[in-house]
Design a protein around this motif. Sequence first.
Motif, PDB file in Angstrom:
ATOM      1  N   ALA A 496     -12.393 -36.377 -12.295  1.00 55.54           N
ATOM      2  CA  ALA A 496     -13.605 -35.663 -11.897  1.00 55.54           C
ATOM      3  C   ALA A 496     -13.278 -34.265 -11.382  1.00 55.54           C
ATOM      4  CB  ALA A 496     -14.353 -36.464 -10.833  1.00 55.54           C
ATOM      5  N   ARG A 497     -12.244 -34.140 -10.581  1.00 56.62           N
ATOM      6  CA  ARG A 497     -11.876 -32.830 -10.063  1.00 56.62           C
ATOM      7  C   ARG A 497     -11.305 -31.931 -11.152  1.00 56.62           C
ATOM      8  NH1 ARG A 497      -7.810 -32.943  -5.875  1.00 56.62           N
ATOM      9  NH2 ARG A 497      -8.345 -30.738  -5.819  1.00 56.62           N
ATOM     10  N   LEU A 498     -10.521 -32.497 -12.051  1.00 51.50           N
ATOM     11  CA  LEU A 498      -9.964 -31.685 -13.139  1.00 51.50           C
ATOM     12  C   LEU A 498     -11.067 -31.118 -14.022  1.00 51.50           C
ATOM     13  CD1 LEU A 498      -7.500 -30.694 -14.759  1.00 51.50           C
ATOM     14  CD2 LEU A 498      -7.547 -32.879 -15.994  1.00 51.50           C
ATOM     15  N   LEU A 499     -12.073 -31.937 -14.305  1.00 54.74           N
ATOM     16  CA  LEU A 499     -13.175 -31.462 -15.145  1.00 54.74           C
ATOM     17  C   LEU A 499     -14.057 -30.473 -14.390  1.00 54.74           C
ATOM     18  CD1 LEU A 499     -14.206 -34.822 -16.872  1.00 54.74           C
ATOM     19  CD2 LEU A 499     -13.002 -32.904 -17.907  1.00 54.74           C
ATOM     20  N   ALA A 500     -14.452 -30.854 -13.175  1.00 54.51           N
ATOM     21  CA  ALA A 500     -15.411 -30.018 -12.447  1.00 54.51           C
ATOM     22  C   ALA A 500     -14.805 -28.687 -12.006  1.00 54.51           C
ATOM     23  CB  ALA A 500     -15.933 -30.776 -11.235  1.00 54.51           C
ATOM     24  N   GLU A 501     -13.524 -28.670 -11.651  1.00 49.39           N
ATOM     25  CA  GLU A 501     -12.926 -27.454 -11.111  1.00 49.39           C
ATOM     26  C   GLU A 501     -12.284 -26.583 -12.182  1.00 49.39           C
ATOM     27  OE1 GLU A 501     -10.174 -28.611  -8.115  1.00 49.39           O
ATOM     28  OE2 GLU A 501     -11.666 -29.658  -6.887  1.00 49.39           O
ATOM     29  N   HIS A 502     -11.924 -27.160 -13.318  1.00 49.79           N
ATOM     30  CA  HIS A 502     -11.147 -26.382 -14.291  1.00 49.79           C
ATOM     31  C   HIS A 502     -11.678 -26.498 -15.723  1.00 49.79           C
ATOM     32  CE1 HIS A 502      -8.098 -25.625 -11.190  1.00 49.79           C
ATOM     33  NE2 HIS A 502      -8.180 -26.911 -10.885  1.00 49.79           N
ATOM     34  N   LEU A 503     -11.692 -27.696 -16.277  1.00 53.69           N
ATOM     35  CA  LEU A 503     -11.907 -27.829 -17.719  1.00 53.69           C
ATOM     36  C   LEU A 503     -13.350 -27.563 -18.137  1.00 53.69           C
ATOM     37  CD1 LEU A 503      -9.650 -30.863 -18.690  1.00 53.69           C
ATOM     38  CD2 LEU A 503      -9.163 -28.407 -18.746  1.00 53.69           C
ATOM     39  N   TRP A 504     -14.323 -27.902 -17.316  1.00 59.05           N
ATOM     40  CA  TRP A 504     -15.703 -27.625 -17.707  1.00 59.05           C
ATOM     41  C   TRP A 504     -15.962 -26.120 -17.774  1.00 59.05           C
ATOM     42  CZ3 TRP A 504     -18.558 -31.840 -14.361  1.00 59.05           C
ATOM     43  CH2 TRP A 504     -18.539 -33.055 -15.074  1.00 59.05           C
ATOM     44  N   ALA A 505     -15.494 -25.401 -16.793  1.00 57.42           N
ATOM     45  CA  ALA A 505     -15.648 -23.940 -16.834  1.00 57.42           C
ATOM     46  C   ALA A 505     -14.882 -23.347 -18.008  1.00 57.42           C
ATOM     47  CB  ALA A 505     -15.172 -23.323 -15.522  1.00 57.42           C
ATOM     48  N   PHE A 506     -13.703 -23.885 -18.256  1.00 54.17           N
ATOM     49  CA  PHE A 506     -12.911 -23.421 -19.404  1.00 54.17           C
ATOM     50  C   PHE A 506     -13.646 -23.697 -20.714  1.00 54.17           C
ATOM     51  CE2 PHE A 506      -9.606 -24.293 -22.617  1.00 54.17           C
ATOM     52  CZ  PHE A 506      -8.951 -23.074 -22.615  1.00 54.17           C
ATOM     53  N   THR A 507     -14.248 -24.870 -20.847  1.00 52.21           N
ATOM     54  CA  THR A 507     -14.990 -25.211 -22.064  1.00 52.21           C
ATOM     55  C   THR A 507     -16.251 -24.368 -22.197  1.00 52.21           C
ATOM     56  OG1 THR A 507     -14.166 -27.473 -21.817  1.00 52.21           O
ATOM     57  CG2 THR A 507     -15.967 -27.129 -23.353  1.00 52.21           C
ATOM     58  N   ASP A 508     -16.963 -24.149 -21.087  1.00 51.35           N
ATOM     59  CA  ASP A 508     -18.159 -23.303 -21.136  1.00 51.35           C
ATOM     60  C   ASP A 508     -17.806 -21.892 -21.604  1.00 51.35           C
ATOM     61  OD1 ASP A 508     -19.532 -25.477 -20.253  1.00 51.35           O
ATOM     62  OD2 ASP A 508     -19.856 -24.740 -18.205  1.00 51.35           O
ATOM     63  N   ALA A 509     -16.688 -21.384 -21.148  1.00 53.23           N
ATOM     64  CA  ALA A 509     -16.266 -20.049 -21.593  1.00 53.23           C
ATOM     65  C   ALA A 509     -15.991 -20.030 -23.098  1.00 53.23           C
ATOM     66  CB  ALA A 509     -15.025 -19.621 -20.808  1.00 53.23           C
ATOM     67  N   PHE A 510     -15.393 -21.103 -23.594  1.00 53.37           N
ATOM     68  CA  PHE A 510     -15.161 -21.186 -25.040  1.00 53.37           C
ATOM     69  C   PHE A 510     -16.479 -21.257 -25.798  1.00 53.37           C
ATOM     70  CE2 PHE A 510     -10.670 -21.383 -25.143  1.00 53.37           C
ATOM     71  CZ  PHE A 510     -10.300 -21.395 -26.479  1.00 53.37           C
ATOM     72  N   PHE A 511     -17.444 -22.037 -25.275  1.00 52.94           N
ATOM     73  CA  PHE A 511     -18.753 -22.134 -25.918  1.00 52.94           C
ATOM     74  C   PHE A 511     -19.452 -20.773 -25.926  1.00 52.94           C
ATOM     75  CE2 PHE A 511     -18.666 -26.780 -25.745  1.00 52.94           C
ATOM     76  CZ  PHE A 511     -19.359 -27.106 -26.892  1.00 52.94           C
ATOM     77  N   GLU A 512     -19.409 -20.069 -24.828  1.00 56.42           N
ATOM     78  CA  GLU A 512     -20.073 -18.774 -24.774  1.00 56.42           C
ATOM     79  C   GLU A 512     -19.425 -17.786 -25.739  1.00 56.42           C
ATOM     80  OE1 GLU A 512     -20.007 -17.525 -20.739  1.00 56.42           O
ATOM     81  OE2 GLU A 512     -21.411 -19.082 -20.043  1.00 56.42           O
ATOM     82  N   ALA A 513     -18.114 -17.846 -25.814  1.00 59.04           N
ATOM     83  CA  ALA A 513     -17.446 -16.968 -26.773  1.00 59.04           C
ATOM     84  C   ALA A 513     -17.840 -17.327 -28.202  1.00 59.04           C
ATOM     85  CB  ALA A 513     -15.930 -17.065 -26.588  1.00 59.04           C
ATOM     86  N   GLU A 514     -17.944 -18.618 -28.482  1.00 60.45           N
ATOM     87  CA  GLU A 514     -18.339 -19.042 -29.826  1.00 60.45           C
ATOM     88  C   GLU A 514     -19.798 -18.678 -30.113  1.00 60.45           C
ATOM     89  OE1 GLU A 514     -17.798 -20.615 -33.585  1.00 60.45           O
ATOM     90  OE2 GLU A 514     -16.340 -20.145 -32.017  1.00 60.45           O
ATOM     91  N   ILE A 515     -20.674 -18.757 -29.101  1.00 63.66           N
ATOM     92  CA  ILE A 515     -22.081 -18.376 -29.293  1.00 63.66           C
ATOM     93  C   ILE A 515     -22.185 -16.892 -29.639  1.00 63.66           C
ATOM     94  CG2 ILE A 515     -24.271 -18.076 -28.071  1.00 63.66           C
ATOM     95  CD1 ILE A 515     -23.568 -20.622 -26.471  1.00 63.66           C
ATOM     96  N   VAL A 516     -21.451 -16.084 -28.904  1.00 61.34           N
ATOM     97  CA  VAL A 516     -21.474 -14.652 -29.195  1.00 61.34           C
ATOM     98  C   VAL A 516     -20.919 -14.370 -30.582  1.00 61.34           C
ATOM     99  CG1 VAL A 516     -20.544 -12.412 -28.484  1.00 61.34           C
ATOM    100  CG2 VAL A 516     -21.354 -14.021 -26.766  1.00 61.34           C
ATOM    101  N   LYS A 517     -19.867 -15.091 -30.945  1.00 62.73           N
ATOM    102  CA  LYS A 517     -19.208 -14.834 -32.231  1.00 62.73           C
ATOM    103  C   LYS A 517     -20.045 -15.305 -33.412  1.00 62.73           C
ATOM    104  CE  LYS A 517     -15.074 -16.195 -34.815  1.00 62.73           C
ATOM    105  NZ  LYS A 517     -13.819 -16.996 -34.762  1.00 62.73           N
ATOM    106  N   SER A 518     -20.590 -16.549 -33.329  1.00 58.89           N
ATOM    107  CA  SER A 518     -21.236 -17.144 -34.507  1.00 58.89           C
ATOM    108  C   SER A 518     -22.751 -17.055 -34.503  1.00 58.89           C
ATOM    109  CB  SER A 518     -20.823 -18.615 -34.627  1.00 58.89           C
ATOM    110  OG  SER A 518     -21.189 -19.327 -33.449  1.00 58.89           O
ATOM    111  N   ILE A 519     -23.365 -16.650 -33.400  1.00 64.89           N
ATOM    112  CA  ILE A 519     -24.834 -16.578 -33.361  1.00 64.89           C
ATOM    113  C   ILE A 519     -25.291 -15.165 -33.011  1.00 64.89           C
ATOM    114  CG2 ILE A 519     -26.904 -17.445 -32.238  1.00 64.89           C
ATOM    115  CD1 ILE A 519     -25.526 -20.075 -31.779  1.00 64.89           C
TER     116      ILE A 519
END
Length: 805
Positions: A496-519
């Motif tokens: 829970a801490r690994l996801l909430a403190e690190h990986l979720w934010a990391f994944t959201d950043a990847f999603f936002e980059a992909e949204i900007v790139k592909s949409i």
Amino acid sequence: MFEDSWYSFVPDYQHQRTPSRTQHAGHRRKESLLQQPNGTADRTDTPEPLPALFDDRELVDSPPEPTLARRAKSYSDFYDVVRVQLSGQGAKKKRKQRRSGRSWEALAVPDSVTSRLPVEEDGHDDELEKALLRASQQEYLLYHDELAMTERHLGTLVDDANSALKILESLCQSFRAVDEQTSSFQAQCDGLLTEQKRLQTLAEGVGSDLQYYTYLGSATRRLNAPGAGRLVDGSAFIEMVTTLDSCIEFMTEHPSYRDAEPYLARYQSLLAKALHLLEVGFNNHLNKVSAEISRQIAATQSESARHALAYGRFEEMVFESYSLIPNVQAVVARAYDEHGDAYSTPNAHVYANTANALFHSYWAARERDLKPIIQHDLDVFKAEASESIESAARNFVKQSFERSYNEASMFGKMFAIEPHYSTHPKSAFVALKSHQRSLLTGTNVTPISSNLQPVLQSSDLQTICNLVGWITNEYLLPDYDEDETPSVGRCRELAARLLAEHLWAFTDAFFEAEIVKSITKAVVPPEALRIGPITNGDVASNAFPPVKRALELLVMFDQSMPKERCQRNSPVVFKILQQSIASLQRAEARLRSSPPPNKASNDIPTDPDLFLIKNLLMLKNELLTLEIGDIHSAAGPAVQTAAAATSLQHFSQIWDTLRPATLLGGLWSSFGTLSGYIPGSSLWSSSSSSSSLPTPAAAAGGGGLEVQDASEQLDGLLRQGIVAFTRRWAAVVVEARAAPGRGGSGGGGGGSGKMGGRNWVRAERELDEMLARAFGGQPEVVEKLKEAIRIAAEGMGRGGGTGGA
């Protein structure tokens, strides 16, 4: 008062008559009563015969006189003796009876003789009367004597009691007089006793307070001695620390006492020195153990041997000290409780600083010991990541969680605390989390993220989503019973801490980059604006490319995140919908501004409204399929209030364009039963307010107002597109019906009605081809759109005008 035996000294009166029975026991002949007295002496004895008569009567009535029977010589002689005895008794009785009879006969004196007898003088004997009275009242006299004696005794007792009372009264008067004379003396004594108690209490208080002053010298000598460092390994160290803590607390609570401030400063200095000695002793002990463990770990290549040395052997060597580790645990316990929460005592911050320093020293030693193991694990992870990043990341996460649990267990044994998750700045959890090291601890999960992210940075979004989804499904979603093991609970917390403190934010950043790139910044060629035919039965095959990518991103985000994170207020989902809608609006503006296709070509033109309806329906259907609700951005309250007010303003206008409301509401509510991508009845529900959306033309000009709910924005655009499409084709139907010659076989050139160069048959064929190309395999959608066009056309016909295209 007296015993019964005291009354038994009086003899029985009736025993006195026994001698009278044997007075005349002889067999002599009594004198005749006829004989005359012959003298004065005889005259005085004349009254005596009467008692003899009574004696004879008593002899007759009394039992026989006892006689001594002859003793039998033998058994045969016994009967003879008995017979003689019985015969003698019988004769004696007869003889007595005959004699008694003769006595009564002798008394029968004739009256003539009686008259000649001399008259006896009436002699009264007082003594005899008294004797007779005494004899008759002998028993009562005895009781009278007893009562008299008792009365005398009682009188004596009463007299004694009266005398005792007089003595007591005199004593009371004496005591009263003494009390009156000694009252002042007693008051003085009471005052002296009270003063003595006060002085005793004061002396005890002074002695109790004095010990906080006298301990300074003893503590100073012990801590300044040459071998003071050895105190930390003895059992008396924690007692000294406790006493110093009490002295500091006493001086803090009594600042008005003499020299309280300098004593307080010196005690605080001594406490700091004692804690410093503990830190030095603990560091020396750890360095000694670490040097041995590090050498042995570096000398072996076996993973099992390294693990045994790093945990089993290390624990054994660390706890070999006498009282060092118990003293360390006692000091830590003065700063934090067993769950890592800080205390609020006056000296808690001093112990907390020492505890944090001990934690730092411990993790530094552990990092030195485990450095070869950590480096080996990282090399293996990088080697596996070159082949499969996802598989290598999963193995690395599992291994990291296991090592973190082992380190947390070792830390709990060392310091006797288990820090729980806390955001309090003074808690042990925050203190341990601030130690950013490459070593995994029970509270620090940063090394896992810092080693994963560089490898995942070079991978694609799908790999990251797969890893995040695996961690979520493996550790967070399973429901364990109440008897779950400590390792499972620790892994759940770390995940829970690994996801909430690190990986979720990391994944959201990847999603936002992909949204900007592909949409947002996706390059859309002109052919992508056309609605092509559906291939392989996939309704999304002819969708707008940015919309198709948005659908893929929504599915990936939903599969990798918990439902709670993507259902409401998700910034990623909001940005996906917002950028997709913006891309559709730009494409619609391009379609409206593009010139019509060449009539000579057989290409079917793309309707801008139908293009918008097709792609928005797919987005709406995907949201309903993934059960994603309202998606709000992080706008402030003022922006949200303005959007809501604008939505209420546009709601009546949107609803008025859908007349008749009951028919259209019932028509579009059936869309929820379609098996494809048609959304539910919420599209036309009067309970949901439409968003403040600009018209397509205004959107193309960029003058629209940005709303804060992407779902409402999508619904509003979908309503506008459907209304515009049905109205425009309803106007075409009304115009075709009003033109002459509709439905003819072609006739003359001027006889057939002209509809912009096309007749109704061609227009209906064009509409069918357009709907079939856009919604192939979905006849229900085509029929509902045609029915909506027909209803709108009937309304326009009854209104007497086209209503504007």
